[in-house]
Design a protein around this motif. Sequence first.
Motif, PDB file in Angstrom:
ATOM      1  N   LYS A 279       0.821  -1.210   0.000  1.00  0.00           N
ATOM      2  CA  LYS A 279       0.000   0.000   0.000  1.00  0.00           C
ATOM      3  C   LYS A 279       0.858   1.266   0.000  1.00  0.00           C
ATOM      4  O   LYS A 279       0.420   2.323  -0.495  1.00  0.00           O
ATOM      5  CB  LYS A 279      -0.922   0.000   1.219  1.00  0.00           C
ATOM      6  N   LEU A 280       2.083   1.177   0.522  1.00  0.00           N
ATOM      7  CA  LEU A 280       2.960   2.347   0.565  1.00  0.00           C
ATOM      8  C   LEU A 280       3.276   2.890  -0.826  1.00  0.00           C
ATOM      9  O   LEU A 280       3.480   4.092  -1.003  1.00  0.00           O
ATOM     10  CB  LEU A 280       4.266   1.999   1.292  1.00  0.00           C
ATOM     11  N   SER A 281       3.315   2.013  -1.796  1.00  0.00           N
ATOM     12  CA  SER A 281       3.657   2.433  -3.158  1.00  0.00           C
ATOM     13  C   SER A 281       2.502   2.289  -4.140  1.00  0.00           C
ATOM     14  O   SER A 281       2.684   2.431  -5.355  1.00  0.00           O
ATOM     15  CB  SER A 281       4.856   1.618  -3.670  1.00  0.00           C
ATOM     16  N   ALA A 282       1.303   2.009  -3.628  1.00  0.00           N
ATOM     17  CA  ALA A 282       0.156   1.820  -4.509  1.00  0.00           C
ATOM     18  C   ALA A 282      -0.242   3.129  -5.179  1.00  0.00           C
ATOM     19  O   ALA A 282      -0.074   4.226  -4.633  1.00  0.00           O
ATOM     20  CB  ALA A 282      -1.023   1.260  -3.714  1.00  0.00           C
ATOM     21  N   PHE A 460     -18.057   5.304   2.195  1.00  0.00           N
ATOM     22  CA  PHE A 460     -17.375   4.166   2.800  1.00  0.00           C
ATOM     23  C   PHE A 460     -15.967   4.012   2.236  1.00  0.00           C
ATOM     24  O   PHE A 460     -15.747   4.194   1.040  1.00  0.00           O
ATOM     25  CB  PHE A 460     -18.142   2.857   2.537  1.00  0.00           C
ATOM     26  N   GLY A 461     -15.028   3.678   3.104  1.00  0.00           N
ATOM     27  CA  GLY A 461     -13.681   3.307   2.696  1.00  0.00           C
ATOM     28  C   GLY A 461     -13.511   1.799   2.794  1.00  0.00           C
ATOM     29  O   GLY A 461     -14.481   1.046   2.718  1.00  0.00           O
ATOM     30  N   GLY A 462     -12.280   1.340   2.994  1.00  0.00           N
ATOM     31  CA  GLY A 462     -12.024  -0.092   3.088  1.00  0.00           C
ATOM     32  C   GLY A 462     -10.600  -0.352   3.515  1.00  0.00           C
ATOM     33  O   GLY A 462      -9.880   0.565   3.939  1.00  0.00           O
ATOM     34  N   GLN A 463     -10.152  -1.591   3.408  1.00  0.00           N
ATOM     35  CA  GLN A 463      -8.784  -1.973   3.756  1.00  0.00           C
ATOM     36  C   GLN A 463      -7.892  -2.107   2.521  1.00  0.00           C
ATOM     37  O   GLN A 463      -6.775  -1.605   2.489  1.00  0.00           O
ATOM     38  CB  GLN A 463      -8.791  -3.308   4.515  1.00  0.00           C
ATOM     39  N   LEU A 464      -8.392  -2.792   1.506  1.00  0.00           N
ATOM     40  CA  LEU A 464      -7.600  -3.082   0.306  1.00  0.00           C
ATOM     41  C   LEU A 464      -8.422  -2.761  -0.931  1.00  0.00           C
ATOM     42  O   LEU A 464      -9.625  -3.069  -0.992  1.00  0.00           O
ATOM     43  CB  LEU A 464      -7.186  -4.551   0.276  1.00  0.00           C
ATOM     44  N   PHE A 465      -7.771  -2.162  -1.932  1.00  0.00           N
ATOM     45  CA  PHE A 465      -8.451  -1.751  -3.150  1.00  0.00           C
ATOM     46  C   PHE A 465      -7.627  -2.214  -4.353  1.00  0.00           C
ATOM     47  O   PHE A 465      -6.410  -1.968  -4.418  1.00  0.00           O
ATOM     48  CB  PHE A 465      -8.594  -0.224  -3.192  1.00  0.00           C
ATOM     49  N   TYR A 466      -8.295  -2.850  -5.316  1.00  0.00           N
ATOM     50  CA  TYR A 466      -7.611  -3.353  -6.501  1.00  0.00           C
ATOM     51  C   TYR A 466      -8.327  -2.842  -7.751  1.00  0.00           C
ATOM     52  O   TYR A 466      -9.546  -2.993  -7.897  1.00  0.00           O
ATOM     53  CB  TYR A 466      -7.567  -4.883  -6.493  1.00  0.00           C
ATOM     54  N   GLU A 467      -7.556  -2.270  -8.638  1.00  0.00           N
ATOM     55  CA  GLU A 467      -8.113  -1.744  -9.877  1.00  0.00           C
ATOM     56  C   GLU A 467      -8.440  -2.886 -10.834  1.00  0.00           C
ATOM     57  O   GLU A 467      -7.668  -3.839 -10.982  1.00  0.00           O
ATOM     58  CB  GLU A 467      -7.117  -0.789 -10.530  1.00  0.00           C
ATOM     59  N   ILE A 468      -9.598  -2.790 -11.474  1.00  0.00           N
ATOM     60  CA  ILE A 468     -10.017  -3.766 -12.486  1.00  0.00           C
ATOM     61  C   ILE A 468     -10.111  -3.044 -13.826  1.00  0.00           C
ATOM     62  O   ILE A 468     -10.805  -2.031 -13.952  1.00  0.00           O
ATOM     63  CB  ILE A 468     -11.385  -4.387 -12.143  1.00  0.00           C
ATOM     64  N   GLU A 469      -9.412  -3.555 -14.820  1.00  0.00           N
ATOM     65  CA  GLU A 469      -9.475  -3.012 -16.171  1.00  0.00           C
ATOM     66  C   GLU A 469      -9.688  -4.150 -17.156  1.00  0.00           C
ATOM     67  O   GLU A 469      -8.922  -5.116 -17.180  1.00  0.00           O
ATOM     68  CB  GLU A 469      -8.189  -2.255 -16.525  1.00  0.00           C
ATOM     69  N   ASN A 470     -10.751  -4.022 -17.944  1.00  0.00           N
ATOM     70  CA  ASN A 470     -11.054  -5.006 -18.993  1.00  0.00           C
ATOM     71  C   ASN A 470     -11.051  -6.441 -18.459  1.00  0.00           C
ATOM     72  O   ASN A 470     -10.471  -7.357 -19.064  1.00  0.00           O
ATOM     73  CB  ASN A 470     -10.062  -4.866 -20.146  1.00  0.00           C
ATOM     74  N   GLY A 471     -11.690  -6.614 -17.311  1.00  0.00           N
ATOM     75  CA  GLY A 471     -11.886  -7.947 -16.760  1.00  0.00           C
ATOM     76  C   GLY A 471     -10.722  -8.521 -15.988  1.00  0.00           C
ATOM     77  O   GLY A 471     -10.753  -9.701 -15.624  1.00  0.00           O
ATOM     78  N   LYS A 472      -9.696  -7.704 -15.717  1.00  0.00           N
ATOM     79  CA  LYS A 472      -8.544  -8.217 -14.984  1.00  0.00           C
ATOM     80  C   LYS A 472      -8.132  -7.237 -13.885  1.00  0.00           C
ATOM     81  O   LYS A 472      -8.215  -6.019 -14.059  1.00  0.00           O
ATOM     82  CB  LYS A 472      -7.358  -8.448 -15.926  1.00  0.00           C
ATOM     83  N   ILE A 473      -7.650  -7.799 -12.756  1.00  0.00           N
ATOM     84  CA  ILE A 473      -7.077  -6.969 -11.710  1.00  0.00           C
ATOM     85  C   ILE A 473      -5.679  -6.556 -12.144  1.00  0.00           C
ATOM     86  O   ILE A 473      -4.833  -7.404 -12.465  1.00  0.00           O
ATOM     87  CB  ILE A 473      -7.041  -7.722 -10.367  1.00  0.00           C
ATOM     88  N   THR A 474      -5.436  -5.243 -12.174  1.00  0.00           N
ATOM     89  CA  THR A 474      -4.177  -4.734 -12.714  1.00  0.00           C
ATOM     90  C   THR A 474      -3.225  -4.210 -11.649  1.00  0.00           C
ATOM     91  O   THR A 474      -2.057  -3.922 -11.959  1.00  0.00           O
ATOM     92  CB  THR A 474      -4.447  -3.613 -13.725  1.00  0.00           C
ATOM     93  N   GLY A 475      -3.679  -4.062 -10.409  1.00  0.00           N
ATOM     94  CA  GLY A 475      -2.785  -3.577  -9.369  1.00  0.00           C
ATOM     95  C   GLY A 475      -3.545  -2.956  -8.218  1.00  0.00           C
ATOM     96  O   GLY A 475      -4.771  -2.771  -8.261  1.00  0.00           O
ATOM     97  N   MET A 476      -2.799  -2.623  -7.171  1.00  0.00           N
ATOM     98  CA  MET A 476      -3.403  -2.062  -5.967  1.00  0.00           C
ATOM     99  C   MET A 476      -3.604  -0.555  -6.109  1.00  0.00           C
ATOM    100  O   MET A 476      -2.814   0.141  -6.740  1.00  0.00           O
ATOM    101  CB  MET A 476      -2.526  -2.368  -4.746  1.00  0.00           C
ATOM    102  N   LEU A 477      -4.686  -0.075  -5.515  1.00  0.00           N
ATOM    103  CA  LEU A 477      -4.984   1.348  -5.449  1.00  0.00           C
ATOM    104  C   LEU A 477      -4.988   1.800  -3.989  1.00  0.00           C
ATOM    105  O   LEU A 477      -5.119   0.998  -3.071  1.00  0.00           O
ATOM    106  CB  LEU A 477      -6.355   1.641  -6.060  1.00  0.00           C
TER     107      LEU A 477
END
Length: 543
Positions: A279-282, A460-477
């Motif tokens: 998350k430090l570099s997300a 609402f916030g959350g703990q972990l967030f992952y970007e989805i592009e064109n049906g795939k998880i591409t990285g942490m946000l």
Amino acid sequence: MDRRKFLQLSGAGIGASMLPLSGNVIAESKLTQSGMDVAVKKELADAALNTATKLGASYADVRIGRYLNQYVVTREMKVQNVVNTESIGMGVRVIANGTWGFSATNDMTSDGIARATAQAVATAKANSKYQQEPVQLAPVKGHGEVSWKTPIQKNAMQIPLAEKVDLLMEVNKAALDAGASFVNSMLYLVNEQKYFASTDGSYIDQDVHRLWSPFRVTAVDKKDGGFRTREGLGMPVGRGFEYLDGRAEDKVQSQTVLYGNSYDMVEDARLAAEQAQEKLSAKSVTPGKYDLVLDPSHLWLTIHESVGHPLELDRVLGYEANFAGTSFATIDKWKSGKFKYGSDKVNLFADKVQEGSLGAVGYDDEGVQTGSWDLVKNGVLTNYQAIRDQVHMLDQKASHGCCYADSWSSVQFQRMANVSLLPGEEELSLDDMIKDVEKGIYIVGDGSFSIDQQRYNFQFGGQLFYEIENGKITGMLEDVAYQSNTQEFWNSCSQICDKRDYRLGGSFFDGKGQPSQVSAVSHGSATTRFDGVNVINTKRKLG
């Protein structure tokens, strides 16, 4: 409270402000000692019921309770505190002259109980001159002498303290070895031994067990001092210590979390340390409209705030506003039979029976046998949560069985049941759901939130967030929060995974009332998709 007890209780560490630290501090050995014999409880209860009747009460109920708690708190490789508490006493509630009266005592003698009962009747009679309408109780058939117990395999109170400490030390070590800068871990254990009797003819003995094992991992960037945290994804449960016997074959596996009916706290701590560092570099999120894929470890809190609280009948009627406000879901909307709380896929239900849930009991604190009922059916608002003296306002004949008090010394009142979202009927996995999302965010774990006093507009916030592009998880946000209103949000629900993905989250300390009380409540769901939700960037900009 003497100095020794104050120091024990106030040193509980992170989360101590939430703990209902009532009762007397006791030795660990007392946690496993037997409570009062059920025959003695019945004798004392009958003394109260007979006294109430002789003094003119038309109805009376008695709750005799023994409440045991253990809190084990650690930080890094040290135990910060261990606190064991016990609280024993009796509360008596009566109706006299059509009005409620209540009193409580820890003097568990016949004379002490008689005095408390007389006080309850006197209170009811004094209040009756101000009562505009008499209390109307929905009928309840007496159950006779019955009992119920949380179905557990391992009584957490009987597990040696050394074993609990060893587990938490293993959790902390796993996080530190994986790169965490700091870690706190805790065990909160509860055993409620509750006896209920009423003039309806019920004598109900219940033994309720709950467990929570939270932790928080912090990763610090040594270059700039920035930090990120990740909290544990295990949930508070109505289970025994077996919940912490996590094994790979028992778990649901998603992109980021391993847990299910049992929980591997050590593995979750290791993952948490790795993810806190990631998350430090997300990448910071770009604000805009996204399709959200919400894991049950996150969605439970949204359900709690936007469904559970606004469908409590006392809030709907404006009788209650403490901690959570009133409700937008007013009676006229329900009476119309057409109010679209959500899309056709949204089926929300309340229950007090789901095994493993925090709210699971056999009978509520009015002696009503518990069950389940619909709140929202195919998107349409169909019912509320109501108790014996409320359901006549809905032209209903039976209580929903959701009346609860957090102690023998507190009067029981309407509390939230377990409120959950039914899983989808068609076979659908997390991967299936994600592959159809073009621009989205997958959110795991609960975080900060804000909601208005009518339970309508929220963030609402959350703990972990992952970007989805064109049906795939591409990285942490990072820096993600979503905003909506309750009706718009639930009407944007487009897909729900099937029952294989269904899991429970929940709150150990849900506050309500004045004087305030806490209760434990679970919320279940499968991973769910919501389309076109507004996402903002929460990063604070300086200058």
